[in-house]
Structure formats: structure tokens, C-alpha cells
Motif scaffolding. Structure first.
Motif, PDB file in Angstrom:
ATOM      1  N   SER A 106      43.420  80.378  -7.637  1.00 11.70           N
ATOM      2  CA  SER A 106      44.161  81.609  -7.927  1.00 11.70           C
ATOM      3  C   SER A 106      43.928  82.070  -9.361  1.00 11.70           C
ATOM      4  O   SER A 106      43.762  83.265  -9.619  1.00 11.70           O
ATOM      5  N   MET A 110      42.353  85.572 -10.499  1.00 15.04           N
ATOM      6  CA  MET A 110      43.051  86.472 -11.409  1.00 15.04           C
ATOM      7  C   MET A 110      42.171  86.817 -12.606  1.00 15.04           C
ATOM      8  O   MET A 110      42.066  87.987 -12.988  1.00 15.04           O
TER       9      MET A 110
ATOM     10  N   ALA B  15      47.643  87.098  -7.413  1.00 20.75           N
ATOM     11  CA  ALA B  15      47.218  85.724  -7.648  1.00 20.75           C
ATOM     12  C   ALA B  15      48.389  84.759  -7.501  1.00 20.75           C
ATOM     13  O   ALA B  15      48.240  83.682  -6.900  1.00 20.75           O
ATOM     14  N   LEU B  18      49.024  84.383  -3.881  1.00 22.22           N
ATOM     15  CA  LEU B  18      47.998  83.557  -3.235  1.00 22.22           C
ATOM     16  C   LEU B  18      48.266  82.088  -3.474  1.00 22.22           C
ATOM     17  O   LEU B  18      48.184  81.264  -2.538  1.00 22.22           O
ATOM     18  N   TYR B  19      48.626  81.756  -4.736  1.00 24.59           N
ATOM     19  CA  TYR B  19      48.938  80.357  -5.045  1.00 24.59           C
ATOM     20  C   TYR B  19      50.092  79.853  -4.186  1.00 24.59           C
ATOM     21  O   TYR B  19      50.009  78.778  -3.582  1.00 24.59           O
ATOM     22  N   SER B  33      55.752  84.321  -0.465  1.00 23.90           N
ATOM     23  CA  SER B  33      54.546  84.509  -1.266  1.00 23.90           C
ATOM     24  C   SER B  33      53.679  85.624  -0.690  1.00 23.90           C
ATOM     25  O   SER B  33      53.057  86.392  -1.440  1.00 23.90           O
ATOM     26  N   MET B  37      52.078  89.086  -2.431  1.00 25.17           N
ATOM     27  CA  MET B  37      50.709  89.613  -2.349  1.00 25.17           C
ATOM     28  C   MET B  37      50.717  91.066  -1.887  1.00 25.17           C
ATOM     29  O   MET B  37      50.005  91.910  -2.440  1.00 25.17           O
TER      30      MET B  37
END
Lengths: 182, 113
Positions: A106, A110, B15, B18-19, B33, B37
Motif C-alpha cells: 500500500s 501511495m 492506500a 487497501l491496507y 476499509s 477506498m
């Protein structure tokens, strides 16, 4: 000159932007970091409110209203209900062993997207890219956002609009069929 | 700088989401989550339609509305689809919780009972 630049660049607008941006990002991090799922969902609401504020700063007032009604009003209540209904084997929102590689992926994503964003020549709306006639039309669109949006939704994108309503109906019927006791 | 900072916020939200979506065990945390996104994508779409105009279109366009607000139309559709997805996802999670009393995605990896 950028079109529709009213109070942008004024000190108070900058301040509002940075407050909203900071609270949005910090509470988004809290959503994925806090172990107590209920508190994480409260931080998710803060993030959704921050995104509604960003929409207002982007002159998308209708979308900010939709965001407040659909996300903050409906989806967050749904999520909190589901958390409370499945709460008894509470162990919190833990991560599995893939955490570190996923965080790396991630972060790389980013970094790459921020690099690409800051190195692209954007074709900004303004007097360099549009002729005066188009500038007038564009200024009219900006001051009359909602009627123009309605025309777009119900004329140019009417097929997608109808298909999305069928999709919503199918999803609601499907979820009712799934949770109905037998 | 005005456009870029909105795009960067969108990228950061995407991001983080996504994590969370890839690393969380709890199914509802994964759904939350996913919402992050979706919101990152929405911010990006609205910011792009607010500040930029497609280069090929900017020479001959007669209807300014069709390029100025398309991102907002996309965001409306994304929000609708996200609402449908959350309703369906939570229904599936509750059905799984009823049948095998777990909400962890690692426990429900296979479809059979």
C-alpha cells in the motif's frame, strides 16, 4: 486564471481545507489501526464527514448532501448495527500475518500515485485551455451546478441511472432473502 | 497545487483502505476499509472534473456541462453501488455468523459448511 476561483486562496479557505484534510486522513488511519471495531466505525463516520467537507470545497454541494444522507446517515448505521449484532465473540479487528507485506504494497502504491500526480501536466480549466465562449458556459455550469447535474443524470446518463436503480432493488431483495430466518 | 492536493488525499485514502481491506481478519473491518477506498476514488473523480478538461475535447465542445460535471455523475453512481454493496455484504456476514458463529474471513475461507 482558474475558472470558478472565488474564495480559493483566501486564508480561511486554506485553513478549512487543512483542518478537513488532516482530520480525514488521521481518522482513516484510526479506522484501520484501532482494535475496537465499534470505535473504528465511529472514526469511519468522521472520515465520511471529512469527505463531505472536501466535496463542498470542490463545489459539489449536491454530492456533499448525498454523502451525508447515504454514507453518514444510512451506511454507518447499518455497519454499527452489524457490529453490535455480531459482537459476542469479540476479539477486535486484528490483522493476520500478511500485515507487513500488505502495508509495504500500500505504501508503494501511495508513493507511486503521489509521484505520478505531482509530475503530471494537468490540463486545468481556465482561460488558457478554453475559449471565451466555453468559459462563459463553464461559469454558468459552476453557478448552476444542481440543474446541470440533473440534466446529465436524467438525459445523458439515463440508461446507467435506470440500471443502477434495478441493481439497488436486486441488492436489497438479495440481502432480505439472505438474512430472513427460515 | 489546488488540484494536486485533493488528488493526493484521494490517493492516501485509497492506500489506507487497501491496507485495511487486505490485512484485516474481521469481515466488517474489511467492508469499512472498502468504504475508505470508495471515498478516495470519489474525491479523485470530483476533483478531476472540477479542475481539469480533457485535452482532446477542449478544442471543439459545445456543451460545457458534459465535461464539467461528469465526475460528479460518476461519484453519484459509485455511492449508489457502494450502498448496495454494503447492504449485501452485511447480509452475507450476518448469514455466515448465524450458520457458523464467526465473522473472521480466515475462518470462512471455504464455502462448505
Amino acid at each position: 486564471m482558474i475558472l470558478g476561483e472565488g474564495t480559493e486562496g483566501a486564508l480561511i479557505t486554506e485553513l478549512v481545507f487543512w483542518v478537513i484534510a488532516l482530520s480525514t486522513v488521521v481518522s482513516a488511519i484510526a479506522v484501520v489501526q484501532i482494535r475496537d471495531l465499534f470505535r473504528a466505525s465511529l472514526f469511519l463516520i468522521v472520515t465520511l464527514l471529512g469527505v463531505a467537507g472536501l466535496f463542498i470545497l470542490l463545489r459539489a454541494e449536491f454530492l456533499a448532501g448525498v454523502q451525508l444522507m447515504v454514507y453518514v446517515g444510512a451506511i454507518s448505521v447499518l455497519i454499527i448495527f452489524a457490529i453490535l449484532m455480531t459482537r459476542d465473540l469479540e476479539e477486535g479487528s486484528t490483522s493476520h500475518s500478511f500485515r507487513i507485506p500488505v502495508a509495504l504494497v500500500s505504501l508503494i502504491l501511495m508513493g507511486v500515485s503521489i509521484y505520478a500526480i505531482s509530475n503530471t501536466e494537468w490540463n486545468i480549466i481556465g482561460s488558457e485551455t478554453l475559449n471565451p465562449d466555453q468559459m462563459n458556459q463553464a461559469a454558468h455550469v459552476f453557478t448552476n451546478g444542481i440543474p446541470t447535474l440533473a440534466k446529465l443524470l436524467l438525459r445523458d446518463f439515463v440508461l446507467a441511472f435506470e440500471v443502477v436503480s434495478v441493481l439497488l432493488l436486486a441488492a436489497v431483495l438479495g440481502s432480505l432473502a439472505l438474512v430472513r430466518g427460515r | 497545487m489546488t488540484l494536486e492536493r485533493f488528488l493526493i488525499i484521494g490517493a492516501i485514502l485509497f492506500a489506507i483502505g487497501l491496507y485495511g481491506a487486505l490485512s484485516k481478519k474481521h469481515a466488517i473491518a474489511v467492508l469499512m476499509s472498502l468504504e475508505l477506498m470508495f471515498n478516495g476514488v470519489n474525491v479523485t473523480a470530483v476533483a478531476l472534473s472540477r479542475y481539469t478538461v480533457p485535452k482532446a475535447l477542449s478544442e471543439n465542445i459545445e456543451n460545457a456541462a458534459s465535461f464539467l460535471l461528469t465526475g460528479q455523475v460518476f461519484a453519484v453512481f459509485i455511492i449508489t453501488v457502494a450502498a448496495a454493496e454494503v447492504a449485501l455484504g452485511l447480509a452475507i456476514i450476518i448469514a455466515i455468523y448465524r450458520s457458523r458463529s464467526t465473522v473472521l474471513v480466515t475462518e470462512a475461507a471455504d464455502m462448505k459448511k
